[in-house]
Enzyme design. Structure first.
Site, PDB file in Angstrom:
ATOM      1  CB  ALA A  26      38.422 -22.775 -56.709  1.00 10.67           C
ATOM      2  N   GLY A  47      42.412 -18.397 -55.934  1.00 13.28           N
ATOM      3  CA  GLY A  47      41.157 -17.222 -56.952  1.00 13.28           C
ATOM      4  C   GLY A  47      40.704 -16.354 -56.623  1.00 13.28           C
ATOM      5  CD  GLU A  99      43.797 -16.779 -60.892  1.00 13.29           C
ATOM      6  OE1 GLU A  99      44.746 -17.181 -60.903  1.00 13.29           O
ATOM      7  OE2 GLU A  99      42.972 -17.544 -59.817  1.00 13.29           O
ATOM      8  CD  GLU A 107      46.251 -21.488 -57.202  1.00 17.01           C
ATOM      9  OE1 GLU A 107      45.480 -20.208 -57.321  1.00 17.01           O
ATOM     10  OE2 GLU A 107      47.969 -20.615 -57.602  1.00 17.01           O
TER      11      GLU A 107
END
Length: 367
Positions: free
Chosen positions: A175, A218, A221, A241
């Site tokens: 992200a 992300g 993911e 993260e």
């Protein structure tokens, strides 16, 4: 009930405040996005208060169990440029029986800034994440454009399989932390990229992730949300993260555990350490590892092979594997039997068996 719920959600969430705007004053870009969302919710054009995009047309409906499409999508849009795409062929065959539905916007009607889109003659759609300076970090604009491209390709008869890729150095670096850090909780809950990423789960057609370079946070993911992952020798996967005081939010803790097992997934998530491509292949996170310069050609070749088969059957096969992944054995087995019997009515089933008997290549009608 589902239709009226969809209408309510579209009116309340997708449109500006009702006292300041109505359907007739919406921008063309907002209308296009509204109709994409409406199609996924099964809402007829006439139910949207006259927000027409043109003549009504028949919508393809694949023989797949209904999936949840309740994710609330925003109508905001960004102006930009996109790759040229060949116009749709009027002779494109329908994938299944049709029912009246709102006309869907075409890929040509969108102008993307953070992704590139292309439709190949082999019925493969290619989406390339395109924020090279930010290593394809997932900002809200990028995830919204990715959502629009995927949802539109899912209804485009020119596309039977999709390839999602990034650059040679980065599939997606996670992200955009600068963007996330500026948002408070209220704003994050109302407009966040996690909802946009979740749309990948609702795409019926197969998605192949062509991963080169880093797939962190992300980005990892998003790759795990795809149906098949082909990795380059330089690919690296991580959920880092914890190193910035947060945790996975788009399914990383759940899918990584299912792929690797509890112990290894726990180690990676609690430390933020990196896993290379060879280990990812050995543990089943990726389908196979190929030379970095072969990742995209190999992914397109696989997508082309899948796209050459009966689309409704491919969609059903994808749904059954996902059911196996997400439910227990008994429920998955029961659903498989039900789908197998339903498929007996398909024209493509009859054609496939007849072609096998006659020792010829089947001519699929995608019905």
């Amino acid at each position: 009930a589902c239709t009226w719920l969809g209408v309510i959600l579209l009116r309340v969430v997708c449109l500006p405040h009702p006292r300041s705007c109505n359907m007739e004053t919406m921008s063309g870009r907002a209308l296009r996005r509204l109709h994409v969302v409406g199609a996924h919710l099964g809402v007829h054009e006439s139910s949207l208060g006259g927000a027409s995009m043109g003549k009504k047309e028949e919508r393809e409906e694949h023989m797949q169990p209904t999936l949840c499409s309740s994710t609330i999508l925003c109508t905001s849009c960004c102006s930009s440029t996109s790759r040229s795409i060949p116009p749709p062929s009027s002779s494109s065959s329908s994938s299944s029986s049709s029912s009246t539905s709102p006309q869907l916007p075409s890929l040509e009607s969108f102008k993307f800034e953070t992704i590139l889109v292309e439709v190949l003659p082999s019925k493969v759609g290619v989406i390339t994440l395109n924020r090279p300076k930010q290593l394809n970090a997932l900002c809200l604009q990028l995830t919204r454009e990715l959502r629009d491209a995927l949802m539109t390709m899912d209804h485009d008869p020119r596309v039977h399989a999709i390839v999602l890729t990034g650059s040679d150095k980065s599939f997606a670096a996670g992200a955009d932390i600068k963007e996330m850090e500026e948002q408070d909780l209220v704003r994050w809950r109302s407009h966040n990229l996690l909802d946009e990423i979740d749309v990948i789960m609702r795409i019926k057609k197969p998605i192949i992730a062509a991963v080169r370079g880093i797939a962190f946070g992300g980005g990892c993911e998003v790759a795990m949300l795809c149906d098949v992952v082909i990795a380059g020798e330089n690919a690296k996967f991580s959920q880092p993260e914890v190193k910035i005081g947060t945790m996975p939010g788009a399914g990383g803790s759940q899918r990584l555990t299912r792929a690797l097992g509890k112990s290894r997934a726990m180690e990676l998530i609690l430390t933020g350490n990196v896993m290379d491509a060879k280990e990812a292949e050995r543990r089943g996170l990726v389908s196979r590892v190929v030379p970095t310069d072969k990742v995209l050609p190999e992914s397109i070749a696989l997508a082309t092979q899948i796209a050459s088969l009966s689309l409704p059957v491919v969609i059903q096969c994808k749904s059954l594997v996902n059911i196996s992944y997400e439910t227990h054995l008994g429920q998955g087995h029961a659903r498989e039997r039900e789908v197998f019997l339903d498929a007996w009515t398909l024209q493509d089933r009859r054609e496939g068996m007849a072609a096998f008997k006659d020792k010829r290549k089947p001519q699929w009608t995608h019905s």
